[in-house]
Motif scaffolding. Sequence first.
Motif, PDB file in Angstrom:
ATOM      1  N   VAL A   1      48.271  63.044  -5.780  1.00 21.49           N
ATOM      2  CA  VAL A   1      48.248  64.421  -5.271  1.00 21.49           C
ATOM      3  C   VAL A   1      49.207  65.289  -6.078  1.00 21.49           C
ATOM      4  O   VAL A   1      48.929  66.464  -6.331  1.00 21.49           O
ATOM      5  N   ALA A   2      50.323  64.723  -6.533  1.00 19.90           N
ATOM      6  CA  ALA A   2      51.254  65.484  -7.368  1.00 19.90           C
ATOM      7  C   ALA A   2      50.579  65.918  -8.666  1.00 19.90           C
ATOM      8  O   ALA A   2      50.841  67.011  -9.169  1.00 19.90           O
ATOM      9  N   ARG A   3      49.694  65.082  -9.199  1.00 23.86           N
ATOM     10  CA  ARG A   3      48.930  65.467 -10.396  1.00 23.86           C
ATOM     11  C   ARG A   3      48.047  66.679 -10.101  1.00 23.86           C
ATOM     12  O   ARG A   3      47.955  67.602 -10.908  1.00 23.86           O
ATOM     13  N   PHE A   4      47.390  66.671  -8.943  1.00 24.74           N
ATOM     14  CA  PHE A   4      46.530  67.792  -8.568  1.00 24.74           C
ATOM     15  C   PHE A   4      47.349  69.071  -8.392  1.00 24.74           C
ATOM     16  O   PHE A   4      46.942  70.147  -8.824  1.00 24.74           O
ATOM     17  N   LEU A   5      48.510  68.940  -7.756  1.00 28.43           N
ATOM     18  CA  LEU A   5      49.363  70.106  -7.528  1.00 28.43           C
ATOM     19  C   LEU A   5      49.901  70.649  -8.845  1.00 28.43           C
ATOM     20  O   LEU A   5      50.035  71.860  -9.027  1.00 28.43           O
ATOM     21  N   ASP A   6      50.208  69.755  -9.785  1.00 28.26           N
ATOM     22  CA  ASP A   6      50.690  70.175 -11.094  1.00 28.26           C
ATOM     23  C   ASP A   6      49.579  70.918 -11.845  1.00 28.26           C
ATOM     24  O   ASP A   6      49.823  71.952 -12.466  1.00 28.26           O
ATOM     25  N   ALA A   7      48.363  70.408 -11.774  1.00 34.66           N
ATOM     26  CA  ALA A   7      47.231  71.066 -12.443  1.00 34.66           C
ATOM     27  C   ALA A   7      46.958  72.442 -11.839  1.00 34.66           C
ATOM     28  O   ALA A   7      46.548  73.366 -12.540  1.00 34.66           O
ATOM     29  N   ALA A   8      47.208  72.582 -10.527  1.00 36.66           N
ATOM     30  CA  ALA A   8      47.001  73.867  -9.857  1.00 36.66           C
ATOM     31  C   ALA A   8      48.188  74.807 -10.058  1.00 36.66           C
ATOM     32  O   ALA A   8      48.136  75.971  -9.681  1.00 36.66           O
ATOM     33  N   GLY A   9      49.282  74.297 -10.626  1.00 38.64           N
ATOM     34  CA  GLY A   9      50.461  75.116 -10.882  1.00 38.64           C
ATOM     35  C   GLY A   9      51.344  75.307  -9.661  1.00 38.64           C
ATOM     36  O   GLY A   9      52.138  76.244  -9.613  1.00 38.64           O
ATOM     37  N   LEU A  10      51.238  74.432  -8.675  1.00 33.32           N
ATOM     38  CA  LEU A  10      52.020  74.583  -7.448  1.00 33.32           C
ATOM     39  C   LEU A  10      53.336  73.813  -7.483  1.00 33.32           C
ATOM     40  O   LEU A  10      54.314  74.247  -6.891  1.00 33.32           O
ATOM     41  N   LYS A  11      53.364  72.677  -8.143  1.00 34.91           N
ATOM     42  CA  LYS A  11      54.580  71.873  -8.192  1.00 34.91           C
ATOM     43  C   LYS A  11      54.647  71.169  -9.535  1.00 34.91           C
ATOM     44  O   LYS A  11      53.691  70.531  -9.959  1.00 34.91           O
ATOM     45  N   GLU A  12      55.776  71.284 -10.198  1.00 37.45           N
ATOM     46  CA  GLU A  12      55.974  70.642 -11.491  1.00 37.45           C
ATOM     47  C   GLU A  12      56.150  69.145 -11.289  1.00 37.45           C
ATOM     48  O   GLU A  12      56.954  68.708 -10.475  1.00 37.45           O
ATOM     49  N   ARG A  13      55.359  68.368 -12.020  1.00 35.30           N
ATOM     50  CA  ARG A  13      55.445  66.908 -11.909  1.00 35.30           C
ATOM     51  C   ARG A  13      56.244  66.392 -13.096  1.00 35.30           C
ATOM     52  O   ARG A  13      55.945  66.692 -14.249  1.00 35.30           O
ATOM     53  N   SER A  14      57.262  65.593 -12.812  1.00 38.58           N
ATOM     54  CA  SER A  14      58.084  65.066 -13.892  1.00 38.58           C
ATOM     55  C   SER A  14      57.335  63.959 -14.616  1.00 38.58           C
ATOM     56  O   SER A  14      56.570  63.209 -14.018  1.00 38.58           O
ATOM     57  N   ALA A  15      57.556  63.869 -15.913  1.00 33.99           N
ATOM     58  CA  ALA A  15      56.916  62.830 -16.707  1.00 33.99           C
ATOM     59  C   ALA A  15      57.519  61.489 -16.345  1.00 33.99           C
ATOM     60  O   ALA A  15      58.733  61.362 -16.164  1.00 33.99           O
TER      61      ALA A  15
END
Length: 128
Positions: A73-87
């Motif tokens: 879900v963090a990947r989806f949120l990162d793609a939507a620009g809502l939450k930065e996902r750390s590498a």
Amino acid sequence: MSVAIRLARGGAKKRPYYRIVVANSRDARDGRFIEKIGTYNPLLAKDDEKRVVLDAERAKHWLSVGAQPTDRVARFLDAAGLKERSARSNPSKGKPGEKAVERAEEREKKAAAAAAAAAPAESADAEA
């Protein structure tokens, strides 16, 4: 209460379909949830806009009150620009396992023995 934003599986056997839900982290994966904020259909093409449907406003709200997204879900949120996902980094992931290393060493020993056996035969032919 610990709140998670995660996937709840639906669909038939071999035909997955997921709901993106906000749920108590202690509840069952496909069990009770607080709110449905989107869907994910992995069977659609990666560039299809209906593959991931997410209610951005509700996702922002739940993130602001402390809900923790799962990795997917963090990947989806990162793609939507809502939450930065750390590498994430796992340097040992690409390393071969113990058995693979043993097999590679065996192959090297056999190749070295074959090369050593071939080298004296070549030198004997050169002298004659």
